[in-house]
Design an enzyme around this catalytic site. Structure first.
Site, PDB file in Angstrom:
ATOM      1  N   CYS A  94      -1.843   7.947  -5.001  1.00 13.80           N
ATOM      2  CA  CYS A  94      -0.767   8.510  -4.177  1.00 13.80           C
ATOM      3  C   CYS A  94      -0.740  10.042  -4.170  1.00 13.80           C
ATOM      4  O   CYS A  94      -0.060  10.648  -3.348  1.00 13.80           O
ATOM      5  CB  CYS A  94       0.587   7.978  -4.625  1.00 13.80           C
ATOM      6  SG  CYS A  94       0.727   6.201  -4.470  1.00 13.80           S
TER       7      CYS A  94
ATOM      8  N   HIS B 123       6.187  12.492  -2.443  1.00 15.46           N
ATOM      9  CA  HIS B 123       5.535  11.206  -2.179  1.00 15.46           C
ATOM     10  C   HIS B 123       6.618  10.133  -2.054  1.00 15.46           C
ATOM     11  O   HIS B 123       7.479  10.003  -2.917  1.00 15.46           O
ATOM     12  CB  HIS B 123       4.565  10.866  -3.318  1.00 15.46           C
ATOM     13  CG  HIS B 123       4.120   9.446  -3.279  1.00 15.46           C
ATOM     14  ND1 HIS B 123       3.660   8.860  -2.125  1.00 15.46           N
ATOM     15  CD2 HIS B 123       4.087   8.480  -4.229  1.00 15.46           C
ATOM     16  CE1 HIS B 123       3.361   7.599  -2.375  1.00 15.46           C
ATOM     17  NE2 HIS B 123       3.617   7.344  -3.645  1.00 15.46           N
TER      18      HIS B 123
ATOM     19  N   ASN C 272       5.973   2.713   0.986  1.00 18.81           N
ATOM     20  CA  ASN C 272       5.116   3.629   0.224  1.00 18.81           C
ATOM     21  C   ASN C 272       3.704   3.512   0.784  1.00 18.81           C
ATOM     22  O   ASN C 272       3.033   2.497   0.594  1.00 18.81           O
ATOM     23  CB  ASN C 272       5.155   3.226  -1.262  1.00 18.81           C
ATOM     24  CG  ASN C 272       4.241   4.084  -2.133  1.00 18.81           C
ATOM     25  OD1 ASN C 272       3.361   4.780  -1.625  1.00 18.81           O
ATOM     26  ND2 ASN C 272       4.437   4.023  -3.436  1.00 18.81           N
TER      27      ASN C 272
HETATM   28  N1  ACO Z   1      13.116  -8.590  -5.219  1.00 15.08           N
HETATM   29  C1  ACO Z   1      14.076  -9.026  -6.059  1.00 15.08           C
HETATM   30  N2  ACO Z   1      14.009  -8.792  -7.393  1.00 15.08           N
HETATM   31  C2  ACO Z   1      12.958  -8.114  -7.850  1.00 15.08           C
HETATM   32  C3  ACO Z   1      11.931  -7.635  -7.009  1.00 15.08           C
HETATM   33  C4  ACO Z   1      12.051  -7.917  -5.635  1.00 15.08           C
HETATM   34  N3  ACO Z   1      11.131  -7.499  -4.747  1.00 15.08           N
HETATM   35  N4  ACO Z   1      11.013  -6.991  -7.760  1.00 15.08           N
HETATM   36  C5  ACO Z   1      11.447  -7.046  -9.022  1.00 15.08           C
HETATM   37  N5  ACO Z   1      12.606  -7.725  -9.082  1.00 15.08           N
HETATM   38  C6  ACO Z   1      13.424  -8.044 -10.253  1.00 15.08           C
HETATM   39  C7  ACO Z   1      12.623  -8.035 -11.525  1.00 15.08           C
HETATM   40  O1  ACO Z   1      11.958  -9.262 -11.732  1.00 15.08           O
HETATM   41  C8  ACO Z   1      13.704  -7.772 -12.548  1.00 15.08           C
HETATM   42  O2  ACO Z   1      14.366  -8.975 -12.817  1.00 15.08           O
HETATM   43  P1  ACO Z   1      14.827  -9.312 -14.319  1.00 15.08           P
HETATM   44  O3  ACO Z   1      15.806  -8.233 -14.664  1.00 15.08           O
HETATM   45  O4  ACO Z   1      15.397 -10.661 -14.191  1.00 15.08           O
HETATM   46  O5  ACO Z   1      13.573  -9.247 -15.149  1.00 15.08           O
HETATM   47  C9  ACO Z   1      14.673  -6.856 -11.799  1.00 15.08           C
HETATM   48  O6  ACO Z   1      14.401  -7.034 -10.407  1.00 15.08           O
HETATM   49  C10 ACO Z   1      14.476  -5.415 -12.148  1.00 15.08           C
HETATM   50  O7  ACO Z   1      13.079  -5.121 -12.062  1.00 15.08           O
HETATM   51  P2  ACO Z   1      12.509  -3.697 -12.374  1.00 15.08           P
HETATM   52  O8  ACO Z   1      11.031  -3.699 -12.282  1.00 15.08           O
HETATM   53  O9  ACO Z   1      13.171  -3.230 -13.627  1.00 15.08           O
HETATM   54  O10 ACO Z   1      13.111  -2.940 -11.113  1.00 15.08           O
HETATM   55  P3  ACO Z   1      13.193  -1.408 -10.895  1.00 15.08           P
HETATM   56  O11 ACO Z   1      14.567  -1.030 -10.664  1.00 15.08           O
HETATM   57  O12 ACO Z   1      12.390  -0.644 -11.910  1.00 15.08           O
HETATM   58  O13 ACO Z   1      12.440  -1.261  -9.496  1.00 15.08           O
HETATM   59  C11 ACO Z   1      10.316  -0.537  -8.640  1.00 15.08           C
HETATM   60  C12 ACO Z   1      11.091  -1.638  -9.366  1.00 15.08           C
HETATM   61  C13 ACO Z   1      10.912  -0.397  -7.265  1.00 15.08           C
HETATM   62  C14 ACO Z   1       8.878  -0.941  -8.534  1.00 15.08           C
HETATM   63  C15 ACO Z   1      10.491   0.776  -9.418  1.00 15.08           C
HETATM   64  O14 ACO Z   1      10.182   0.563 -10.774  1.00 15.08           O
HETATM   65  C16 ACO Z   1       9.621   1.871  -8.897  1.00 15.08           C
HETATM   66  O15 ACO Z   1       9.850   2.381  -7.816  1.00 15.08           O
HETATM   67  N6  ACO Z   1       8.639   2.321  -9.665  1.00 15.08           N
HETATM   68  C17 ACO Z   1       7.828   3.453  -9.343  1.00 15.08           C
HETATM   69  C18 ACO Z   1       6.857   3.206  -8.243  1.00 15.08           C
HETATM   70  C19 ACO Z   1       6.100   4.494  -7.969  1.00 15.08           C
HETATM   71  O16 ACO Z   1       6.598   5.566  -8.168  1.00 15.08           O
HETATM   72  N7  ACO Z   1       4.916   4.441  -7.547  1.00 15.08           N
HETATM   73  C20 ACO Z   1       4.233   5.716  -7.319  1.00 15.08           C
HETATM   74  C21 ACO Z   1       2.911   5.613  -7.523  1.00 15.08           C
HETATM   75  S1  ACO Z   1       2.289   4.269  -6.643  1.00 15.08           S
HETATM   76  C22 ACO Z   1       0.630   4.583  -6.544  1.00 15.08           C
HETATM   77  O17 ACO Z   1       0.125   5.499  -7.077  1.00 15.08           O
HETATM   78  C23 ACO Z   1      -0.191   3.627  -5.775  1.00 15.08           C
END
Ligand code: ACO
Length: 330
Positions: free
Chosen positions: A111, A251, A281
């Site tokens: 990214c 990003h 993204n």
């Molecule tokens: N729909 C519903 N629930 C979901 C989903 C979904 N699509 N995805 C995850 N959940 C659930 C999980 O299973 C978890 O449930 P649990 O509490 O029962 O275990 C709950 O939601 C919370 O999950 P988290 O992973 O803790 O959710 P978070 O708030 O961290 O959001 C996300 C996830 C959006 C991926 C976030 O962590 C994020 O944006 N991370 C950074 C991504 C990023 O910056 N990428 C940049 C680089 S990408 C690259 O280089 C290619």
């Protein structure tokens, strides 16, 4: 540095197939409310057969038109999803754009790829190795997503964005004034496609891990820390106060990440460009797509101070600043 690199053209491309949160909710255990509140994403575009190079060519052609030229001396394609592991995608893109036998190569910084590409182009221009460079960020993440993985499938989209950089007098309009790049390979497993490379081939294991994987939580934390630190370093280098930034274009991974970075820097939240609602993204394509949208919406205008910052797999990060030039985004 002899010459400075200035932005002189911007172009974008999106696949034709629009995929809404509602559509994904029908096939995955997820819903629109979760996706929007946790990421800011409402929809994304997925390839309807377009390869990464097809989107790159379309965005590249628009960027050349935007710059009012049909020649450049170098082509750089930043992508995580090249058409093939070998050869690179850039030579094919250069050839299809009719750019002749110019040097053309890919950059793999996930990214952060577009910012890495801009820095690489600017360095070639400063060294006198090229006077104009086409930098393209192009991705088709839909081709590497595990369709059963709700944690990645709802986040990523396909698309391409391209910029034409040209040698200019120091501090001319659109000049990239400074760059800050970095990486931390000890975190390489946070974002990975495990198979398909020499590690798999030398270990002799079968093709089990050909899908993209991401450990969202630690990536979130590192993204906020590194983008904030990198942008702060850059602001110190250029002497720009955070309050003087007209637009922070980060990003487009997650709206919460961008708000946290802006907060940490002291950039007002209404100065943050958000484009993930429209395209998700799009990895290396996300910053040029966001810039083009900001121009189209009439927000980003000539003379504005712009801060770019990205974070991605590797892990890698990079930032740059420029004063927005008088260009049309196509
Ligand atoms: N729909 C519903 N629930 C979901 C989903 C979904 N699509 N995805 C995850 N959940 C659930 C999980 O299973 C978890 O449930 P649990 O509490 O029962 O275990 C709950 O939601 C919370 O999950 P988290 O992973 O803790 O959710 P978070 O708030 O961290 O959001 C996300 C996830 C959006 C991926 C976030 O962590 C994020 O944006 N991370 C950074 C991504 C990023 O910056 N990428 C940049 C680089 S990408 C690259 O280089 C290619």
């Amino acid at each position: 540095m002899n010459a400075t690199a200035a932005l002189t053209g911007l172009g974008t491309a999106l696949p034709t197939r629009r995929v809404t949160n509602e559509e994904l909710s029908r096939v995955l255990d997820t819903d629109d409310q979760w996706i929007q509140s946790r990421t800011g994403i409402k929809q994304r575009f997925w390839s309807a057969g377009e390869a990464t190079s097809d989107l790159a060519v379309e965005a590249g052609r628009s960027a050349l038109r935007s710059a009012g030229t049909d020649t450049v001396e170098m082509v750089i394609v930043a992508t995580t999803t090249p058409d093939h592991p070998c050869p690179a995608t850039a030579p094919d893109v250069a050839s299809r754009l009719g750019l002749g036998v110019v040097p053309a190569f890919d950059i793999a910084a996930v990214c952060s790829g577009f910012v890495y590409g801009l820095a690489c182009a600017a360095a070639h221009i400063a060294a006198g190795l090229a006077s104009s460079v086409l930098v393209i960020g192009a991705e088709t993440y839909s081709t590497i997503l595990d369709p059963d993985d709700r944690t990645t499938s709802v986040i990523f989209g396909d698309g391409a964005g391209a910029a034409v950089l040209r040698a200019t007098a120091p501090d001319g309009p659109g000049s990239f004034l400074a760059f800050d790049l970095g990486s931390d390979g000890s975190l390489k497993d946070l974002i990975t496609i495990p198979d398909g490379g020499s590690r798999q081939r030398t270990s002799g294991s079968g093709p089990a891990g050909s899908y993209f994987t991401m450990q969202g939580k630690p990536v979130f934390r590192h993204a906020v820390d590194r983008m904030t630190e990198s942008a702060r370093t850059l602001l110190e280098t250029t002497g720009w106060a955070a309050g003087s930034i007209d637009w922070f274009v980060g990003h487009q991974a997650n709206a919460r990440i961008l708000r946290a970075v802006a907060d940490g820097l002291g950039v007002k939240s209404d100065r943050v460009i958000m484009d993930m609602d429209r395209v998700g993204n799009t990895s290396a394509a996300s910053i040029p797509l966001a810039l083009a949208r900001a121009v189209a919406d009439g927000n980003l205008v000539p003379g504005d101070r712009v801060l770019l910052s990205a974070f991605g797999g590797g892990v890698t990060w990079g930032s740059s600043v420029l004063v927005w030039p008088d260009i049309v985004a196509l």
